[in-house]
Write a protein that holds these residues in place. Structure first.
Motif, PDB file in Angstrom:
ATOM      1  N   ALA A  81      43.966  55.482  39.743  1.00  0.00           N
ATOM      2  CA  ALA A  81      44.938  54.474  39.301  1.00  0.00           C
ATOM      3  C   ALA A  81      44.183  53.196  38.943  1.00  0.00           C
ATOM      4  N   VAL A  82      44.239  52.817  37.681  1.00  0.00           N
ATOM      5  CA  VAL A  82      43.471  51.657  37.220  1.00  0.00           C
ATOM      6  C   VAL A  82      44.433  50.553  36.773  1.00  0.00           C
ATOM      7  N   SER A  83      44.388  49.428  37.490  1.00  0.00           N
ATOM      8  CA  SER A  83      45.282  48.313  37.164  1.00  0.00           C
ATOM      9  C   SER A  83      44.693  47.430  36.070  1.00  0.00           C
TER      10      SER A  83
ATOM     11  N   GLY B  41      42.236  45.446  37.196  1.00  0.00           N
ATOM     12  CA  GLY B  41      41.517  44.546  38.099  1.00  0.00           C
ATOM     13  C   GLY B  41      40.110  45.080  38.366  1.00  0.00           C
ATOM     14  N   LYS B  42      39.288  44.223  38.974  1.00  0.00           N
ATOM     15  CA  LYS B  42      37.881  44.587  39.167  1.00  0.00           C
ATOM     16  C   LYS B  42      37.690  45.812  40.053  1.00  0.00           C
ATOM     17  N   ASP B  43      38.553  45.957  41.078  1.00  0.00           N
ATOM     18  CA  ASP B  43      38.313  47.014  42.066  1.00  0.00           C
ATOM     19  C   ASP B  43      38.545  48.406  41.488  1.00  0.00           C
ATOM     20  N   SER B  44      39.674  48.575  40.794  1.00  0.00           N
ATOM     21  CA  SER B  44      39.952  49.935  40.319  1.00  0.00           C
ATOM     22  C   SER B  44      39.040  50.304  39.150  1.00  0.00           C
TER      23      SER B  44
ATOM     24  N   ILE C 282      44.620  56.611  35.191  1.00  0.00           N
ATOM     25  CA  ILE C 282      46.032  56.363  34.841  1.00  0.00           C
ATOM     26  C   ILE C 282      46.294  54.859  34.954  1.00  0.00           C
ATOM     27  N   HIS C 283      46.869  54.290  33.906  1.00  0.00           N
ATOM     28  CA  HIS C 283      47.267  52.879  33.979  1.00  0.00           C
ATOM     29  C   HIS C 283      48.768  52.774  33.734  1.00  0.00           C
ATOM     30  N   VAL C 284      49.444  52.008  34.574  1.00  0.00           N
ATOM     31  CA  VAL C 284      50.869  51.743  34.364  1.00  0.00           C
ATOM     32  C   VAL C 284      50.990  50.349  33.760  1.00  0.00           C
TER      33      VAL C 284
ATOM     34  N   ARG D 244      56.104  51.619  40.355  1.00  0.00           N
ATOM     35  CA  ARG D 244      54.733  51.927  39.913  1.00  0.00           C
ATOM     36  C   ARG D 244      54.164  53.106  40.692  1.00  0.00           C
TER      37      ARG D 244
ATOM     38  N   LEU E  60      52.976  56.725  39.347  1.00  0.00           N
ATOM     39  CA  LEU E  60      51.610  57.234  39.580  1.00  0.00           C
ATOM     40  C   LEU E  60      51.661  58.621  40.230  1.00  0.00           C
TER      41      LEU E  60
ATOM     42  N   LEU F  95      43.088  55.096  44.768  1.00  0.00           N
ATOM     43  CA  LEU F  95      43.499  53.697  44.558  1.00  0.00           C
ATOM     44  C   LEU F  95      42.321  52.781  44.880  1.00  0.00           C
ATOM     45  N   GLY F  96      42.328  51.597  44.240  1.00  0.00           N
ATOM     46  CA  GLY F  96      41.180  50.694  44.354  1.00  0.00           C
ATOM     47  C   GLY F  96      41.273  49.671  45.471  1.00  0.00           C
ATOM     48  N   HIS F  97      42.089  49.919  46.498  1.00  0.00           N
ATOM     49  CA  HIS F  97      42.164  48.925  47.589  1.00  0.00           C
ATOM     50  C   HIS F  97      40.793  48.771  48.247  1.00  0.00           C
TER      51      HIS F  97
ATOM     52  N   ASN G 194      45.676  39.860  35.094  1.00  0.00           N
ATOM     53  CA  ASN G 194      46.966  40.440  35.452  1.00  0.00           C
ATOM     54  C   ASN G 194      48.070  39.523  34.914  1.00  0.00           C
TER      55      ASN G 194
HETATM   56  N1  LIG Z   1      49.506  48.765  36.873  1.00  0.00           N
HETATM   57  C1  LIG Z   1      48.762  49.630  37.571  1.00  0.00           C
HETATM   58  N2  LIG Z   1      48.404  50.799  37.018  1.00  0.00           N
HETATM   59  C2  LIG Z   1      47.663  51.693  37.719  1.00  0.00           C
HETATM   60  N3  LIG Z   1      47.251  51.484  38.980  1.00  0.00           N
HETATM   61  C3  LIG Z   1      47.584  50.338  39.571  1.00  0.00           C
HETATM   62  C4  LIG Z   1      48.356  49.349  38.904  1.00  0.00           C
HETATM   63  N4  LIG Z   1      48.507  48.299  39.737  1.00  0.00           N
HETATM   64  C5  LIG Z   1      47.875  48.630  40.876  1.00  0.00           C
HETATM   65  N5  LIG Z   1      47.308  49.848  40.788  1.00  0.00           N
HETATM   66  C6  LIG Z   1      46.515  50.555  41.826  1.00  0.00           C
HETATM   67  O1  LIG Z   1      46.809  50.011  43.099  1.00  0.00           O
HETATM   68  C7  LIG Z   1      45.645  49.378  43.649  1.00  0.00           C
HETATM   69  C8  LIG Z   1      46.020  48.123  44.391  1.00  0.00           C
HETATM   70  O2  LIG Z   1      46.825  47.303  43.586  1.00  0.00           O
HETATM   71  P1  LIG Z   1      46.635  45.721  43.501  1.00  0.00           P
HETATM   72  O3  LIG Z   1      47.875  45.163  42.928  1.00  0.00           O
HETATM   73  O4  LIG Z   1      46.163  45.226  44.823  1.00  0.00           O
HETATM   74  O5  LIG Z   1      45.479  45.683  42.423  1.00  0.00           O
HETATM   75  P2  LIG Z   1      44.763  44.437  41.725  1.00  0.00           P
HETATM   76  O6  LIG Z   1      44.216  43.540  42.793  1.00  0.00           O
HETATM   77  O7  LIG Z   1      45.655  43.855  40.688  1.00  0.00           O
HETATM   78  O8  LIG Z   1      43.594  45.192  40.957  1.00  0.00           O
HETATM   79  P3  LIG Z   1      42.314  45.900  41.537  1.00  0.00           P
HETATM   80  O9  LIG Z   1      42.647  46.427  42.925  1.00  0.00           O
HETATM   81  O10 LIG Z   1      42.031  46.995  40.569  1.00  0.00           O
HETATM   82  O11 LIG Z   1      41.241  44.837  41.548  1.00  0.00           O
HETATM   83  C9  LIG Z   1      44.744  49.121  42.440  1.00  0.00           C
HETATM   84  O12 LIG Z   1      43.391  49.032  42.851  1.00  0.00           O
HETATM   85  C10 LIG Z   1      45.018  50.341  41.599  1.00  0.00           C
HETATM   86  O13 LIG Z   1      44.328  51.469  42.094  1.00  0.00           O
END
Ligand SMILES: Nc1ncnc2c1ncn2[C@@H]1O[C@H](COP(=O)(O)OP(=O)(O)OP(=O)(O)O)[C@@H](O)[C@H]1O
Length: 244
Positions: A31-33, A35-38, A61-63, A114, A118, A132-134, A195
């Motif tokens: 799941a790729v948002s 953001g840097k982590d995912s 997958i991006h939502v 979301r 997913l 997930l990128g937590h 974001n």
């Molecule tokens: N719009 C999205 N589409 C796909 N996956 C998502 C989306 N938003 C969040 N996720 C998943 O949920 C995790 C945690 O969400 P969170 O909102 O904390 O992310 P973020 O801080 O915006 O971005 P990231 O964790 O990638 O740096 C993300 O790392 C990602 O794996």
């Protein structure tokens, strides 16, 4: 290879082994948002394939939450340029969550929609694993959020089976703190995709984050100690429930 490269890869490897996150032959939806982590997670999981004796498939997958077309377009270009299999879901979840018809907290509704999307898409793509990128700070913040606002001692787990094990959520960055993830993401030249959510920056989570950061600045052991404490519960030194 710089220290940060080795350190983050070591911590991801440690989490994968310690928590049993990935097996040979897995099909993993990441799941790729944006953001840097995912984005970092996606890159590291692919790169790891070159170093480990097992094989797994990755699909990003991006939502798209419907605020602005640009972030999802940029992500699509990134996936194409890097040769990642991917699926972009165009939705109006973010707009719906912020509309006057929604009576609950916008973050709750948006996160629920979301997550359902997913889960559904992972199943459609025949992926039994959703990554997930937590990061480690997300684990700690969620723990404090639950204590402060839900009156319960609960957090997130690195590996969580759903639907009787038909889908497993994994969080391979569980041991990587946000600062390290950010440093490596910058070093690897990963894109910075803002974001567009209007509530992203002023949530309760940001308040908890500020509080924790001030503790980390005073003593650099605090972050690791809190993370450790989540799996070392001394029940004898906790009061029994008031009811029941
Ligand atoms: N719009 C999205 N589409 C796909 N996956 C998502 C989306 N938003 C969040 N996720 C998943 O949920 C995790 C945690 O969400 P969170 O909102 O904390 O992310 P973020 O801080 O915006 O971005 P990231 O964790 O990638 O740096 C993300 O790392 C990602 O794996």
């Amino acid at each position: 290879m710089a220290y940060i490269d080795q350190e983050v890869r070591r911590l991801v490897g440690k989490a994968v082994h310690r928590y049993g996150l990935i097996q040979d032959g897995d099909r993993i939806a990441v799941a790729v948002s944006g953001g840097k982590d995912s984005l970092l997670l996606l890159r590291l999981l692919r790169e790891r394939l070159r170093r480990v004796p097992i094989h797994y498939d990755l699909i990003a997958i991006h939502v798209d939450l419907g605020f602005d077309l640009e972030p999802a377009d940029r992500l699509q270009r990134f996936f194409q340029e890097e040769g990642f299999d991917h699926r972009i879901l165009r939705t109006d979840y973010g707009l719906r969550a912020h509309s006057p018809e929604n009576r609950e907290n916008p973050c709750f509704l948006c996160a629920r929609l979301r997550r359902a999307a997913l889960f559904r898409t992972a199943r459609e793509l025949k992926c039994a694993t959703l990554a997930l990128g937590h990061n480690q700070d997300d684990f700690i913040e969620t723990f404090f959020m639950n204590i402060c606002y839900s009156a319960q001692t609960a957090g997130m787990v690195p590996r969580q089976p759903f639907f009787g094990g038909r889908l497993t959520v994994i969080r391979p960055l569980a041991l990587v703190d946000s600062e390290k993830a950010g440093r490596l993401a910058r070093r690897l030249g990963l894109p910075r995709i803002e974001n567009p959510c209007p509530t992203a920056k002023n949530s309760r989570r940001s308040e908890i984050r500020k509080l924790l950061q001030s503790l980390y600045r005073q003593n650099r052991k605090v972050r690791g100690n809190i993370f450790h404490a989540m799996s070392h519960v001394n029940q004898e030194y906790l009061p029994p429930p008031l009811k029941g």
